[in-house]
Design an enzyme around this catalytic site. Structure first.
Site, PDB file in Angstrom:
ATOM      1  N   ASP A  49     -33.926  29.859 -74.050  1.00 42.76           N
ATOM      2  CA  ASP A  49     -35.319  29.785 -73.591  1.00 42.76           C
ATOM      3  C   ASP A  49     -35.456  28.786 -72.443  1.00 42.76           C
ATOM      4  O   ASP A  49     -36.532  28.661 -71.843  1.00 42.76           O
ATOM      5  CB  ASP A  49     -36.277  29.467 -74.749  1.00 42.76           C
ATOM      6  CG  ASP A  49     -35.999  28.131 -75.409  1.00 42.76           C
ATOM      7  OD1 ASP A  49     -34.968  27.499 -75.087  1.00 42.76           O
ATOM      8  OD2 ASP A  49     -36.813  27.707 -76.248  1.00 42.76           O
ATOM      9  N   SER A  50     -34.346  28.094 -72.101  1.00 37.34           N
ATOM     10  CA  SER A  50     -34.324  27.275 -70.880  1.00 37.34           C
ATOM     11  C   SER A  50     -34.659  28.125 -69.666  1.00 37.34           C
ATOM     12  O   SER A  50     -35.022  27.601 -68.614  1.00 37.34           O
ATOM     13  CB  SER A  50     -32.949  26.623 -70.708  1.00 37.34           C
ATOM     14  OG  SER A  50     -31.926  27.603 -70.750  1.00 37.34           O
ATOM     15  N   ASP A  88     -32.235  33.214 -77.833  1.00 34.08           N
ATOM     16  CA  ASP A  88     -33.088  32.162 -78.398  1.00 34.08           C
ATOM     17  C   ASP A  88     -34.391  32.726 -78.930  1.00 34.08           C
ATOM     18  O   ASP A  88     -35.035  33.553 -78.273  1.00 34.08           O
ATOM     19  CB  ASP A  88     -33.463  31.165 -77.284  1.00 34.08           C
ATOM     20  CG  ASP A  88     -32.716  29.856 -77.410  1.00 34.08           C
ATOM     21  OD1 ASP A  88     -32.141  29.583 -78.480  1.00 34.08           O
ATOM     22  OD2 ASP A  88     -32.711  29.107 -76.413  1.00 34.08           O
ATOM     23  N   GLU A 120     -34.228  26.451 -83.221  1.00 27.72           N
ATOM     24  CA  GLU A 120     -34.124  24.994 -83.228  1.00 27.72           C
ATOM     25  C   GLU A 120     -34.613  24.406 -84.546  1.00 27.72           C
ATOM     26  O   GLU A 120     -35.578  24.916 -85.131  1.00 27.72           O
ATOM     27  CB  GLU A 120     -34.952  24.405 -82.068  1.00 27.72           C
ATOM     28  CG  GLU A 120     -34.412  24.787 -80.703  1.00 27.72           C
ATOM     29  CD  GLU A 120     -35.182  24.150 -79.554  1.00 27.72           C
ATOM     30  OE1 GLU A 120     -36.043  23.283 -79.793  1.00 27.72           O
ATOM     31  OE2 GLU A 120     -34.905  24.537 -78.408  1.00 27.72           O
ATOM     32  N   GLU A 187     -27.219  19.313 -79.275  1.00 24.71           N
ATOM     33  CA  GLU A 187     -27.660  18.949 -77.913  1.00 24.71           C
ATOM     34  C   GLU A 187     -28.092  17.486 -77.870  1.00 24.71           C
ATOM     35  O   GLU A 187     -28.756  16.991 -78.783  1.00 24.71           O
ATOM     36  CB  GLU A 187     -28.829  19.845 -77.490  1.00 24.71           C
ATOM     37  CG  GLU A 187     -29.371  19.451 -76.114  1.00 24.71           C
ATOM     38  CD  GLU A 187     -30.349  20.456 -75.504  1.00 24.71           C
ATOM     39  OE1 GLU A 187     -30.648  21.490 -76.126  1.00 24.71           O
ATOM     40  OE2 GLU A 187     -30.806  20.166 -74.377  1.00 24.71           O
TER      41      GLU A 187
HETATM   42  O1  KIV Z   1     -32.175  27.204 -73.987  1.00 31.36           O
HETATM   43  C1  KIV Z   1     -31.002  26.845 -73.762  1.00 31.36           C
HETATM   44  O2  KIV Z   1     -30.448  27.067 -72.690  1.00 31.36           O
HETATM   45  C2  KIV Z   1     -30.290  26.136 -74.817  1.00 31.36           C
HETATM   46  C3  KIV Z   1     -29.000  25.486 -74.461  1.00 31.36           C
HETATM   47  C4  KIV Z   1     -29.281  24.252 -73.699  1.00 31.36           C
HETATM   48  C5  KIV Z   1     -28.141  25.243 -75.621  1.00 31.36           C
HETATM   49  O3  KIV Z   1     -30.758  26.068 -75.918  1.00 31.36           O
END
Ligand code: KIV
Length: 285
Positions: A49-50, A88, A120, A187
């Site tokens: 979700d980044s 995610d 998460e 993380e």
């Molecule tokens: O959303 C993401 O890219 C992540 C990574 C940083 C592990 O959760």
């Protein structure tokens, strides 16, 4: 996506079996074309979700909607054929109850063709992780710095740098393991604690800003390619795409302004003969 295609891919149990073995290599992927480029080199790719921050200009991952994750997840599955694709679960799509989490995770699996989801949270998400895994959804957990909790943490804060924080972070690691997570992203965690948790639990730990002793590593692709404007301490830039893109675009702009592009090799001439033309133009000259 065909079922055949999915069978040839790396699976969640194969990632679990890598515990303590060859390090697990992983990166984020948001598009079909980058997924195709990284596919031969990674064991799994994460549609993180980044993408809300990296691609869509949000300050945090909190606003990312489920439909956006599904759209990018499906593109990444279409672009790849070997690596496990993990998608995610975005903020608000799983925290409320295990059955809402199941409904949304099932949508992700059905509509993208991915092989697992990531969510998460530690001990407080254990019940949900157990509910999903028992119903056929492989779950990768994510502990330590959990960016979706940015508003509670008051920023993106590294975890476990004070020994008094260790106990609850260790409890998170054991709770998600006991609940059936097939692997866990660690993380933004003090190196010593990340290494200690890696020794403690029987599932692979995938580090980002954690420790070289984790069972694998993950980075955001755009960060390691040198495309992101901000470079956190834990990122190593393995490439410099920022400069490569700027140089290419500058060269293009110069050629357009100087009427050098498109040159003869990049334009279409006329078809000669019956119904065609006798005029000499463009690349026919
Ligand atoms: O959303 C993401 O890219 C992540 C990574 C940083 C592990 O959760």
């Amino acid at each position: 996506m065909s079922i055949q295609n999915n069978i040839k891919r790396m699976t969640a149990p194969q990632i679990t079996a890598r515990k303590g073995g060859d390090p697990v290599v992983s990166l984020t992927a948001y598009h079909a074309h980058t997924a195709a480029l990284i596919d031969p080199f990674v064991d799994f790719m994460l549609v993180g979700d980044s993408l809300g921050m990296v691609m869509h200009g949000y300050d945090t991952t909190v606003p990312v909607p489920l439909d956006l994750m599904i759209m990018h997840g499906a593109a990444v599955v279409r672009g790849s054929s070997q690596a496990l694709v993990v998608v995610d679960m975005p903020f608000g799509s799983y925290e409320e109850s295990p059955n809402i989490a199941f409904r949304n995770a099932a949508r992700i699996l059905k509509e993208t063709g991915c092989g697992a989801v990531k969510l998460e949270g530690g001990a407080h998400m254990a019940e949900t992780i157990s509910y999903l895994t028992k119903r056929g959804i492989p779950v990768m957990a994510h502990i330590g710095l959990t960016p979706q909790s940015v508003n509670v943490m008051g920023g993106f804060k590294t975890q476990g740098r004070k020994e008094k924080e260790w106990e609850s972070l260790e409890l998170d690691a054991t709770a998600i393991t006991d609940a059936g997570a097939f692997a866990v992203v660690i993380e933004g965690m003090a190196e010593l604690l990340a290494a200690r948790i890696t020794k403690m639990i029987p599932i692979p730990t995938i580090g980002i800003g954690a420790s070289v002793d984790c069972d694998g590593q993950i980075l955001v692709l755009e960060d390691m390619l040198g495309l992101s404007p901000r470079v956190p301490k834990f990122v190593k830039e393995f490439g410099n795409l920022r400069e490569a893109i700027q140089n290419s675009v500058e060269a293009y702009a110069k050629e357009v302004k100087a009427r050098k592009f498109p040159s003869r090799e990049h334009v279409y001439g006329m078809i000669k003969g019956k119904g065609g033309t006798t005029r000499k133009t463009g690349s026919d000259k």
